[in-house]
Design a protein around this motif. Structure first.
Motif: not given
Length: 610
Positions: A169, A173, A191, A187-188, A183-185, A180-181
């Motif tokens: 993670e 990041r 995962q 990371w998901n 990075a979140e996508l 930011v968006k």
């Protein structure tokens, strides 16, 4: 007695664990956005304290052709390319079969399920992953799925190889720090890949990553970025260039650094960076700026070097400082623009028509890219001549671990530049006169207010006073002085570094070959009981330490990343005739970064060791 069913333990438990000592190869398609995913894998291993290196093997077109990215984790700190691949992530249908069939027994293949690779071999471990199904659940925008799909394999690899997902993670990041968006996508997606592997795949291979503490305090950077930083700290003020792979990112990085750090208090730039119409124009501008007293440079590759030949001869003959970064690639002609080589060595050494000799620096690490940027400017101004820094694609465009660079503390060396007061003291000035016996004359800069300051920088015949002449003795005197200056350079370029074991056989190498040679020495000693000495060349012309090293050994293997053993030939031209027979060649010229095993095998074959 009732029978008891015995379940065989997982294959992983039957094998000796391989921890922090293997290579991962990701096979994808150029333009698929896999670079970010591969960088995340590399950085995660690095953040877990394990020495790591990454090699990007990509095609020279924009998109559509195969690309491979190789990551090597080495608990012993070896960072050269490893010849053998241990773990393949097969994502490219066109190369998947070949990627599998070239593996050694015991390797691992993680593949996209539709490729159906499991039936190809029975002596490797296969893991099938339904990437399309997983990514459709994570990413609702169809146009983004091709990119996000790559981060799925990051998560699968992380689970299989025991990565710390907190580090994954953190790496994601960092990779998408300004988005930011995104990075979140991503990371998901990682995962989701991790969760799939945890619930659907049974670990059956011995490979894994465990935390170490061997990267603390270190950085990751590529050689071109390091060179750009070094040039900025060295005081470069004029940069002229024409884009060419693999040198373009050097100037592109430098543009960003200079915009951030070299804008004056009045908001105006204290530098000039110009994209010329071609490489010939670029080197001409560099020489003009050098004549004016600016610290000026360009960056190019082999085809650009060819175009710079005539102007380089002018710089040598009129004695104007210039710095040229040659980030070498495979030739001749267009060659293989995205493959690495050391194929410009002989050409650069004598670049020009007529008699000319040029100093060269050979960085082996990103730290030396930073340091030798400053060295090159000091050397160019001290010697009043073009100086070449001979990097290559492997060093310039790939990520390397390094200790943080040392802040330059020594003042800049401007060489023999006379100002108005000095001219008044000496009373007379002859631009090309050897006053000190070192072959290096004194110079003045345009604008110096003194009646003696002016001189003509002419590429035709000239005498000590820079006056036009075609007298044979004037020409001979001038050329002999230039030769003395080159002899002086032997003591000014960085000296070769030797590792002495008192043996009778030695190896000489330079540039990125260094990393393979360090590992070769270990292989020779541990596997065959053969100890060898090693000399790493750092500059040309060669110092006395190079001649002494050759004289002390019975045989010397010179390692070149080119077909025509160019460094070997330069050494033959430089050493005493009786030493020439000691020199032998080890060549590597397939465009891939040099690996240790290839050098070890070549040396053993010539030493007739079985």
């Amino acid at each position: 007695m009732a029978s008891t069913e015995v379940t065989a333990p997982p294959l992983e438990a039957q094998r000796t664990p391989v921890v922090n000592d293997f290579s991962i190869q990701v096979a994808t398609v150029n333009g698929s956005g896999s670079q970010s995913a591969n960088t995340v894998l590399l950085r995660t291993i690095f953040q877990m304290g394990v020495p790591v290196s990454g090699k990007n093997l990509f095609p020279s077109n924009i998109a559509g052709l195969p690309t491979w990215y190789t990551i090597r984790a080495s608990k012993d700190g070896f960072i050269a390319r490893k010849k053998e691949i241990d773990f393949v992530v097969a994502m490219n249908p066109e190369t998947a079969k070949d990627d599998v069939m070239t593996l050694e027994p015991g390797a691992v293949v993680l593949y996209d399920e539709p490729l159906n690779l499991r039936e190809l071999r029975s002596d490797v471990t296969f893991y099938a992953v339904a990437f399309d199904k997983i990514v459709s659940e994570v990413c609702k925008e169809a146009k983004l799925r091709k990119l996000v799909k790559n981060m799925i394999y990051v998560g699968v690899v992380a689970q299989l190889l025991h990565f710390d997902m907190k580090e994954v993670e953190k790496a994601i990041r960092k990779q998408f720090s300004t988005k930011v968006k995104a990075a979140e996508l991503n990371w998901n997606a990682a995962q989701a890949g991790y969760d799939f592997a945890a619930t659907s795949l049974t670990k059956q291979d011995p490979f894994r990553i465990e935390r170490m503490n061997k990267t603390e305090g270190q950085i990751i950077i590529d050689g071109n970025a390091a060179a750009a930083l070094g040039a900025m700290f060295a005081g470069v003020s004029v940069v002229t260039w024409y884009p060419i792979t693999p040198s373009s990112s050097l100037v592109e990085n430098l543009i960003e650094y200079m915009k951030e750090h070299r804008i004056g208090a009045d908001g105006k730039a204290t530098f000039g960076i110009v994209q010329a119409e071609d490489e010939l124009a670029a080197i001409g501008m560099v020489l003009g700026a050098g004549w004016m007293g600016a610290r000026s440079m360009t960056a190019t590759a082999g085809p650009g070097i060819s175009l710079m030949a005539e102007f380089t001869g002018l710089g040598y003959y009129i004695e104007v400082p210039a710095v040229i970064w040659d980030v070498q690639r495979v030739g001749p002609s267009t060659g293989l623009p995205t493959r690495t080589s050391q194929g410009d060595i002989m050409k650069v050494a004598n670049l020009s028509h007529g008699d000319a000799r040029h100093p060269m620096l050979f960085p082996s690490t990103v730290a030396e890219c930073f340091e030798m940027a400053g060295m090159a400017f000091d050397l160019a101004e001290t010697l009043q001549t073009p100086v070449f820094v001979m990097s290559d694609l492997d060093l310039g465009m790939n990520n390397w671990m390094s200790e943080p660079f040392k802040y330059p503390e020594k003042p800049l060396k401007r060489g023999k530049v006379l100002n108005t007061e000095q001219l008044s003291e000496i009373g007379s000035f002859a631009r090309y006169k050897d006053v000190d016996g070192d072959g290096i004359p004194y110079r003045t800069l345009p604008g110096t207010r003194h009646p003696q300051a002016a001189w003509f920088a002419r590429g035709s015949g000239h005498n000590e006073k820079a006056q036009y002449t075609e007298r044979p003795d004037d020409y001979v005197n001038n050329m002999d002085r230039l030769a003395r200056k080159f002899t002086t350079a032997r003591k000014l370029v960085p000296a070769a570094e030797a590792v002495q074991d008192g043996g009778k056989v030695g190896i000489i190498a330079y540039g990125t070959s260094h990393h393979a040679i360090v590992e070769t020495l270990s292989q020779l000693l541990k596997e065959y009981g053969v100890g060898m000495d090693y000399l790493r060349l750092r500059g040309f012309p060669f110092g006395e330490e190079v001649h002494d090293f050759i004289a002390r050994h019975d045989r010397i293997y010179v390692v070149d990343q080119n077909r025509d053993h160019q460094m070997l030939d330069l050494l033959k031209l430089d050493v005493k005739p009786e030493l020439v027979t000691k020199l032998r060649s080890v060549r590597h010229y397939n465009g891939l970064p040099l690996d240790a095993r290839s050098v070890t095998d070549a040396v053993l074959a010539q030493e007739e060791v079985k």
